[in-house]
Design a protein around this motif. Structure first.
Motif, PDB file in Angstrom:
ATOM      1  N   SER A  58      30.068 -43.449  21.507  1.00 35.66           N
ATOM      2  CA  SER A  58      30.901 -42.262  21.301  1.00 35.66           C
ATOM      3  C   SER A  58      30.147 -41.267  20.431  1.00 35.66           C
ATOM      4  CB  SER A  58      32.210 -42.656  20.604  1.00 35.66           C
ATOM      5  OG  SER A  58      31.952 -43.077  19.272  1.00 35.66           O
ATOM      6  N   GLY A  59      30.698 -40.060  20.296  1.00 41.80           N
ATOM      7  CA  GLY A  59      30.062 -39.053  19.456  1.00 41.80           C
ATOM      8  C   GLY A  59      29.930 -39.506  18.014  1.00 41.80           C
ATOM      9  N   GLY A  60      30.984 -40.125  17.484  1.00 41.62           N
ATOM     10  CA  GLY A  60      30.929 -40.618  16.123  1.00 41.62           C
ATOM     11  C   GLY A  60      29.916 -41.719  15.937  1.00 41.62           C
ATOM     12  N   GLN A  61      29.821 -42.614  16.919  1.00 39.50           N
ATOM     13  CA  GLN A  61      28.839 -43.693  16.855  1.00 39.50           C
ATOM     14  C   GLN A  61      27.419 -43.142  16.937  1.00 39.50           C
ATOM     15  OE1 GLN A  61      30.368 -45.952  20.160  1.00 39.50           O
ATOM     16  NE2 GLN A  61      31.561 -47.335  18.845  1.00 39.50           N
ATOM     17  N   GLN A  62      27.212 -42.151  17.796  1.00 37.81           N
ATOM     18  CA  GLN A  62      25.890 -41.526  17.881  1.00 37.81           C
ATOM     19  C   GLN A  62      25.490 -40.881  16.560  1.00 37.81           C
ATOM     20  OE1 GLN A  62      25.305 -38.832  21.121  1.00 37.81           O
ATOM     21  NE2 GLN A  62      25.673 -40.369  22.691  1.00 37.81           N
ATOM     22  N   GLN A  63      26.447 -40.225  15.907  1.00 37.43           N
ATOM     23  CA  GLN A  63      26.143 -39.591  14.629  1.00 37.43           C
ATOM     24  C   GLN A  63      25.794 -40.640  13.578  1.00 37.43           C
ATOM     25  OE1 GLN A  63      26.130 -35.957  14.005  1.00 37.43           O
ATOM     26  NE2 GLN A  63      24.822 -36.997  12.529  1.00 37.43           N
ATOM     27  N   LEU A  64      26.501 -41.742  13.583  1.00 36.28           N
ATOM     28  CA  LEU A  64      26.207 -42.826  12.654  1.00 36.28           C
ATOM     29  C   LEU A  64      24.795 -43.355  12.881  1.00 36.28           C
ATOM     30  CD1 LEU A  64      27.280 -44.816  10.485  1.00 36.28           C
ATOM     31  CD2 LEU A  64      28.009 -46.284  12.376  1.00 36.28           C
ATOM     32  N   VAL A  65      24.420 -43.563  14.136  1.00 30.14           N
ATOM     33  CA  VAL A  65      23.076 -44.037  14.460  1.00 30.14           C
ATOM     34  C   VAL A  65      22.023 -43.012  14.033  1.00 30.14           C
ATOM     35  CG1 VAL A  65      21.510 -44.672  16.342  1.00 30.14           C
ATOM     36  CG2 VAL A  65      23.878 -45.499  16.349  1.00 30.14           C
ATOM     37  N   ALA A  66      22.321 -41.740  14.248  1.00 25.92           N
ATOM     38  CA  ALA A  66      21.368 -40.693  13.870  1.00 25.92           C
ATOM     39  C   ALA A  66      21.122 -40.681  12.362  1.00 25.92           C
ATOM     40  CB  ALA A  66      21.876 -39.334  14.335  1.00 25.92           C
ATOM     41  N   VAL A  67      22.200 -40.848  11.581  1.00 26.31           N
ATOM     42  CA  VAL A  67      22.052 -40.881  10.124  1.00 26.31           C
ATOM     43  C   VAL A  67      21.261 -42.116   9.705  1.00 26.31           C
ATOM     44  CG1 VAL A  67      23.281 -41.081   7.931  1.00 26.31           C
ATOM     45  CG2 VAL A  67      24.120 -39.520   9.695  1.00 26.31           C
ATOM     46  N   ALA A  68      21.615 -43.273  10.267  1.00 27.12           N
ATOM     47  CA  ALA A  68      20.894 -44.501   9.929  1.00 27.12           C
ATOM     48  C   ALA A  68      19.424 -44.389  10.318  1.00 27.12           C
ATOM     49  CB  ALA A  68      21.555 -45.695  10.629  1.00 27.12           C
ATOM     50  N   ARG A  69      19.153 -43.821  11.470  1.00 24.63           N
ATOM     51  CA  ARG A  69      17.762 -43.645  11.908  1.00 24.63           C
ATOM     52  C   ARG A  69      16.991 -42.762  10.931  1.00 24.63           C
ATOM     53  NH1 ARG A  69      17.007 -40.938  17.661  1.00 24.63           N
ATOM     54  NH2 ARG A  69      17.807 -39.187  16.440  1.00 24.63           N
ATOM     55  N   GLY A  70      17.685 -41.753  10.378  1.00 23.17           N
ATOM     56  CA  GLY A  70      17.033 -40.889   9.406  1.00 23.17           C
ATOM     57  C   GLY A  70      16.592 -41.623   8.155  1.00 23.17           C
ATOM     58  N   LEU A  71      17.216 -42.767   7.874  1.00 25.41           N
ATOM     59  CA  LEU A  71      16.888 -43.532   6.669  1.00 25.41           C
ATOM     60  C   LEU A  71      15.830 -44.601   6.899  1.00 25.41           C
ATOM     61  CD1 LEU A  71      20.489 -44.069   5.251  1.00 25.41           C
ATOM     62  CD2 LEU A  71      18.752 -42.486   4.408  1.00 25.41           C
TER      63      LEU A  71
END
Length: 234
Positions: A135-148
């Motif tokens: 979902s959009g929210g899950q994608q955003q969570l993955v994007a933030v985690a990937r940034g770290l």
């Protein structure tokens, strides 16, 4: 941590930023507010030399970034989570996370997937899903985690609440704040949503038409309600 002086940026003949001065303290949280088109994304991309033509002084931990390509700036500790997330849809969540290891500098250990899951527990059930299954929210969570995953010194989040339901945005902001506390992370958040930005930052810069019109803490911002109606109301 980050010092920006007299930053100008443009795309071709179209000028977008005009003499931006900005400071992000070590372990601080800074919100960059403004309407669509104010120049928030251009500012973040300029810090990484990732698109706009820019001039001005940008210093990270006292080191000038002038002349350095995007990959060198990333390895010095800058990480950008773009507003369109850019999850690789045919890769699993785990693979999306591990790709970010290529941006790690030699002086900082890479974050392991298990550490990312400890920060963002929702990832535990998503690791084997493909990007297009999120979902959009899950994608955003993955994007933030990937940034770290490359253990950045400064994490830049570009419109992290865009397109998210209010509760999802609230939960994500809370998790970003918790990650800040646990990792000693420095964060720059570009947002239109005051509610989201307020949850994970202490300081505010307000952009309008490519120029800064306010800087200060949240108390100073709240003391001037005209700022919201003049520069953020749609």
């Amino acid at each position: 941590m980050l010092e920006v002086r007299d930053l100008h940026a443009q795309y071709g003949d179209s000028r977008v930023l005009f003499g931006i001065d900005l400071s992000v303290p070590t372990r601080g949280g800074v919100a960059l507010l403004g309407r669509n088109g104010a120049g928030k994304s251009t500012l973040m991309k300029s810090l990484l030399d990732a698109g706009p033509q820019s001039r001005g002084e940008v210093m990270l931990n006292g080191q000038p970034l002038a002349g350095l390509p995007t990959e060198a700036r990333a390895r010095m500790g800058l990480a950008l989570v773009p507003e369109d997330r850019r999850i690789f849809t045919t890769l699993t969540v785990r693979q999306n996370l591990e790709l970010a290891w290529h941006a790690a500098g030699k002086d900082r250990p890479r974050m392991q997937v298990a550490e990312a899951v400890a920060l963002f527990p929702m990832l535990a059930t998503l690791l084997d899903r493909l990007g297009y299954q999120l979902s959009g929210g899950q994608q955003q969570l993955v994007a933030v985690a990937r940034g770290l995953m490359a253990s950045p010194r400064l994490l830049m989040l570009d419109e992290p609440a865009e397109g998210l339901a209010p509760k999802v945005a609230h939960d994500l902001a809370r998790e970003v704040h918790a990650a800040r506390d646990k990792l000693g992370l420095t964060v720059l958040v570009a947002e239109q949503s005051i509610a989201y930005a307020r949850q994970c930052t202490e300081y505010v810069y307000l952009l309008d038409s490519g120029a800064l019109v306010f800087s200060g803490d949240w108390a100073a911002f709240d003391a001037n309600p005209e700022l919201k109606t003049r520069y953020l109301a749609v």
